[in-house]
Design an enzyme around this catalytic site. Structure first.
Site, PDB file in Angstrom:
ATOM      1  N   ASP A  65       0.824  -1.223   0.000  1.00 32.63           N
ATOM      2  CA  ASP A  65       0.000   0.000   0.000  1.00 32.63           C
ATOM      3  C   ASP A  65       0.852   1.264   0.000  1.00 32.63           C
ATOM      4  OD1 ASP A  65      -2.180  -1.646   0.120  1.00 32.63           O
ATOM      5  OD2 ASP A  65      -2.615  -1.271   2.237  1.00 32.63           O
TER       6      ASP A  65
ATOM      7  N   ARG B  24      -0.272   5.015  16.809  1.00 35.93           N
ATOM      8  CA  ARG B  24      -0.637   6.076  15.856  1.00 35.93           C
ATOM      9  C   ARG B  24      -0.243   7.479  16.291  1.00 35.93           C
ATOM     10  NH1 ARG B  24      -0.163   2.624  12.047  1.00 35.93           N
ATOM     11  NH2 ARG B  24      -1.953   1.279  11.622  1.00 35.93           N
TER      12      ARG B  24
END
Ligand code: ARG
Length: 418
Positions: A16, A96
């Site tokens: 990706d 994150r």
């Protein structure tokens, strides 16, 4: 003097984000600087750097952030008792905000006008990245190729082939996974059927509890103010301790979690997690809190833990609310020092023993044997006052609200012995 022609992309080395490098160049005409962050899984950073340059990055940066991850994210979450919906130790969710912070720092160092990440438009991770980035750096633009391009998996493969981007078959998996030191997240494929038991190949860090050793293994964990500092008597830094415990507990099948969870974006999704060290450490930490905190403190901490887990999950790491809760948690941990012994056996980490200089357990108060120092007579006065409001109200209701049927019955109708 931001260089509006440069974007810093969080780059894993997978398909990706490799496709994203080219797609950003083609679509936006920007130079792509990649940033690869190791959160404690010992990535081959040199190989990932080469791949980034191969697929067209103008610069490929790598950083080992495992120490910072443990100290600023994992330990605070452990002290807080943060388990999302009571079970998920939040490995992905904790990674994150750190990645967002490093993207922002790097964008400023490189004078870039934008940052980019590989998240799709239906997950939690885009929320965590975007909220964190925009909170830390409102001036930066965000590009999320996978959210924008609308390619299927096959179209992405075709795009890769057309652009000479090698598809690393060794990384091909029937699942979508994310991992760092604190745990592994597994979704997609066969896991999307909540009626189906997860196939064994979904797991990589844990043995099937049925195949775990027939002999239990004991581990001892020392805590200092809520932070693990030694394993089996050996003082250890955070990353080493977690890594070792992942290995020990994983070998006993501990840390498999099968969760239908509530995503921030409103979807229920079936997620599998493997988090041997996180599960063992949360269990040990809770045992120590149980010994050292009073009943009201424990009840309140439970509520704080649930809110804390939600805010981490929801991407609100860099919020004032988090700072406020963290201040309470830090203060609450002043007494959470001591040792916990865990028994690792067939998929379970159970308490074998606990001791602490702050222990509120008193054998003299608890014992039913010789040496009992508890004042039994004092119980009578306590009971009289403790029950007073309940007795008073029962008397009042007898005349003021006699229609019993409007209230739920709390006991059977009168029973007459014969
Ligand atoms: N559902 C988990 C979370 O929201 C895991 C997400 C895993 N991410 C991924 N890209 N596979 O934290």
């Amino acid at each position: 003097m931001a260089d509006k022609d440069t974007v810093v992309l969080a780059y894993s080395g997978g398909l990706d984000t490799s496709v994203a490098v080219r797609w950003i160049q083609e679509t936006y005409g920007l130079d792509v600087v990649t940033l690869t962050i190791d959160l404690g899984t010992h990535e081959d950073l040199a190989a990932i750097r080469r791949r980034a340059l191969d697929v067209g990055a103008v610069k490929a940066l790598v950083v080992d952030a495992s120490e910072a991850f443990v100290e600023y994210f994992i330990w605070p979450a452990l002290r807080a008792g943060a388990l999302y919906e009571g079970v998920y130790p939040l490995a992905t969710a904790l990674g994150r905000p750190l990645i967002a912070k490093l993207l922002v720092d790097t964008a400023r160092q490189e004078g870039a006008g934008a940052v980019a990440h590989g998240c799709t438009g239906k997950g939690n991770d885009q929320v965590r990245f975007d909220v964190s980035i925009k909170t830390l750096a409102p001036e930066l633009d965000i590009i999320a190729p996978a959210r924008e391009w609308g390619m299927t998996r096959q179209q992405e493969m075709d795009y890769a082939a057309e652009h000479g981007i090698a598809v690393d078959v060794s990384r091909k998996s029937p699942y979508s996974t994310d991992e760092n030191l604190w745990g592994r997240s597994i979704e997609c494929g066969a896991l999307e059927d909540p009626w189906a038991e997860p196939p064994e190949d979904a797991y990589a860090w844990t043995v099937n509890p049925a195949d775990a050793p027939d002999e239990p293994e004991y581990v001892q964990i020392e805590f200092d103010q809520g932070v693990p500092v030694a394993l089996n008597g050996e003082p250890m830094g955070g990353p080493a301790l977690i890594e070792e415990l992942n290995r020990l507990a994983g070998a006993h099948g501990i840390g498999r979690i099968d969760h239908v969870e509530n995503r921030v974006v409103g979807i229920k999704s079936r997620e599998i997690y493997e988090a041997p060290a996180a599960v063992a450490l949360h269990a040990a930490h809770a045992v120590l809190e149980g010994m050292t905190m009073t009943r009201p403190a424990l009840r309140f901490k439970g509520a704080v833990s649930a809110h804390y887990a939600d805010l981490i999950y929801d991407g609100l790491w860099f919020s004032k609310f988090h700072q406020d809760l963290a201040a309470y948690v830090l203060s609450s941990q002043q007494v959470v020092s001591g040792s916990v012994r865990l028994k690792l056996f067939k998929g379970q980490a159970t308490k074998a023993g606990v001791q602490s200089p702050f222990s509120l357990y008193s054998k003299a108060l608890a014992t039913y044997d010789e040496g009992d120092r508890f004042d039994h007579q004092a119980a009578l006065g306590f009971i009289a006052l403790h029950g007073l409001p309940t007795r008073t109200q029962a008397r009042v209701l007898k005349t003021a609200l006699p229609e019993q049927e409007v209230r739920p019955r709390l006991s059977p109708p009168e029973i007459k012995p014969d």
